[in-house]
Enzyme design. Structure first.
Site, PDB file in Angstrom:
ATOM      1  N   GLY A  62     -31.482  43.753 -77.593  1.00 37.84           N
ATOM      2  CA  GLY A  62     -31.921  44.301 -76.319  1.00 37.84           C
ATOM      3  C   GLY A  62     -32.567  45.650 -76.534  1.00 37.84           C
ATOM      4  O   GLY A  62     -32.818  46.063 -77.676  1.00 37.84           O
ATOM      5  N   THR A  63     -32.838  46.357 -75.437  1.00 36.62           N
ATOM      6  CA  THR A  63     -33.487  47.658 -75.551  1.00 36.62           C
ATOM      7  C   THR A  63     -32.589  48.676 -76.241  1.00 36.62           C
ATOM      8  O   THR A  63     -33.067  49.626 -76.846  1.00 36.62           O
ATOM      9  CB  THR A  63     -33.859  48.179 -74.158  1.00 36.62           C
ATOM     10  OG1 THR A  63     -32.679  48.232 -73.348  1.00 36.62           O
ATOM     11  CG2 THR A  63     -34.874  47.281 -73.488  1.00 36.62           C
ATOM     12  N   GLY A  65     -30.628  48.110 -78.843  1.00 38.25           N
ATOM     13  CA  GLY A  65     -30.507  47.847 -80.271  1.00 38.25           C
ATOM     14  C   GLY A  65     -30.240  46.378 -80.506  1.00 38.25           C
ATOM     15  O   GLY A  65     -30.818  45.516 -79.841  1.00 38.25           O
ATOM     16  N   ASP A 174     -16.109  48.685 -67.086  1.00 36.47           N
ATOM     17  CA  ASP A 174     -17.216  47.719 -67.164  1.00 36.47           C
ATOM     18  C   ASP A 174     -16.673  46.323 -67.455  1.00 36.47           C
ATOM     19  O   ASP A 174     -17.166  45.622 -68.338  1.00 36.47           O
ATOM     20  CB  ASP A 174     -18.214  48.153 -68.237  1.00 36.47           C
ATOM     21  CG  ASP A 174     -19.572  47.452 -68.100  1.00 36.47           C
ATOM     22  OD1 ASP A 174     -19.836  46.878 -67.017  1.00 36.47           O
ATOM     23  OD2 ASP A 174     -20.361  47.484 -69.062  1.00 36.47           O
TER      24      ASP A 174
END
Length: 424
Positions: A62-63, A65, A174
């Site tokens: 993903g953005t 890593g 989360d």
């Protein structure tokens, strides 16, 4: 010791600093304090990484890593290497996540980290144990949900993980299916992961950027300026939403706010102002509804502890209606039923991967995602057995020397991170 000419020091494990330990189960495991002292990261070139680790395949990207499945050549140990882009996270946030995960690794229901922490030119890297069956999101059939026996096995273990964390005054912040890693697709062994947003109870944090269906209403309502004091209630709320999702394959709402008609219907039911049940909750039995009333209490102080779910797991959670797959299409966001009238029995939307970030602190590492929409997967067929409690295992031992701080001109400089103020 200077960065330019460091003195050799003996290899050491990455441990949490600070006086005292948490009481209760797992006592003796030091907890992280606000001052992390002298952690060292060794710099490795790309060629050095391949020298020590054999790449098997990429697990996710993903953005933030990527996560690679690798084998450490020295011992043949499989592990998941998590590469975090330096442009997407601060060093102190990276070290916080590794340290907190390490401090919780004595629980058999929390993912373990290896003694492997280093950096490359572009990334911070650490290693954790490999979960071969992926994450919980991967196995949930959209708009159908998992078999109840599978759900109960998973919920039992997650409840123990949360109870372990909360007993140490730590809040995950989360909780969602993407952060539950599986060692088999029948959920006989699952572990909680991704502690990038974990903080200590009472720590004041900035409001998160955006909301997801698992976000508690008090977090949705928090002002950007004042922020919010961290409390275990946000985990309990998210745990309740997660249970709904794995049982149904749907979200109960898009966001726990007044702008969401499905959430508003749930609020009226919780306050005794709705005749009958909310449309999305009619499939559940009376014991299950009592469980949700406790986990999803609108006031944080009225939510029961995560371990309270255990007394409900001996009951059936869903009625016969649960076994009828839903083929209803999702309504467009702007085509919601009026809040004043009764809602039809239809889902606010199928499950999709979600990402939550800290407001004003840059993007934090998100779990690897295959895509933004759910993937159709076969429903696992569990063997009816009692909910297991896995035996505690030994913490994984990683290859030595990853945090030794010794100079090696062929492998770049040694970076020292000292006296980093971290709120947990």
């Amino acid at each position: 010791m200077s960065v330019g000419c460091p003195e050799p020091e003996p290899p050491r494990s990455l441990t949490c600093c600070g006086p005292g330990t948490a009481p209760g189960p797992g006592a003796g495991v030091p907890l992280l304090t606000e001052d992390m002292q002298a952690l060292t990261l060794r710099t490795l070139a790309a060629s050095d990484v391949t020298k020590h680790y054999e790449l098997v395949r990429e697990l996710g990207k993903g953005t933030y890593g990527k996560v690679d499945l690798v084998v450490y050549k020295g011992t043949g140990t499989k592990m998941a290497l998590k590469f975090v882009n330096k442009s997407k996270t601060k060093l102190k946030n990276f070290l916080r996540e590794v340290s907190i995960t390490n401090s919780l690794s004595s629980s058999p229901f929390i993912i373990k980290v290896f003694d492997v922490v280093f950096e490359t030119e572009d990334c911070y890297v650490f290693a954790q144990e490999y979960a071969p069956a992926g994450d919980l999101f991967d196995i949930i059939p959209p708009q159908v949900g998992l078999p109840e026996d599978t759900v109960k096995r998973c919920v039992q273990q997650l409840g123990l993980a949360l109870d372990f964390m909360h007993g140490r005054q730590l809040v995950h912040r989360d909780i969602k299916p993407e952060n539950v890693l599986l060692f088999d697709r029948e959920c006989r062994r699952v572990k909680l992961a991704d502690f990038g947003m974990t903080r200590r109870v009472g720590c004041r944090v900035k409001r998160v950027s955006g909301t997801i269906p698992y976000t508690a209403p008090e977090v949705c309502q928090a002002g950007r300026a004042d922020g919010l004091a961290v409390d275990t209630g946000v985990d309990v709320w998210a745990f309740g939403v997660l249970i709904f999702c794995v049982l149904t394959g749907n979200f109960p709402w898009e966001a726990a706010s007044g702008a969401d008609a499905f959430f508003e219907e749930f609020v009226r039911w919780q306050r005794g102002r709705l005749p009958g049940l909310p449309s999305q909750w009619r499939r559940f039995t009376e014991p299950a509804l009592r469980m949700f009333q406790r986990l999803l209490a609108l006031e944080p102080e009225r939510r029961g502890p995560a371990k309270e779910v255990f007394r409900f797991l001996k009951h059936e959670l869903t009625s016969e209606l649960r076994r009828r797959p839903s083929h209803r299409a999702r309504k467009p966001p702007g085509d919601r039923p009026p809040a004043a009238g009764p809602l039809r029995l239809e889902a606010p939307g199928p499950l999709k991967r979600t990402v939550l970030t800290e407001s004003g602190s840059g993007s934090r590492p998100a779990p690897p995602a295959v895509g933004s929409v759910p993937l159709p997967v076969p429903v696992p067929v569990p063997v009816p057995v009692p909910v297991p409690v896995p035996e505690p295992g030994l913490a994984p031992q990683g290859p030595p020397g990853r945090t030794d701080g010794r100079a090696d001109k062929s492998k770049g400089q040694v970076v020292l991170a000292t006296a980093i103020e971290i709120c947990v």
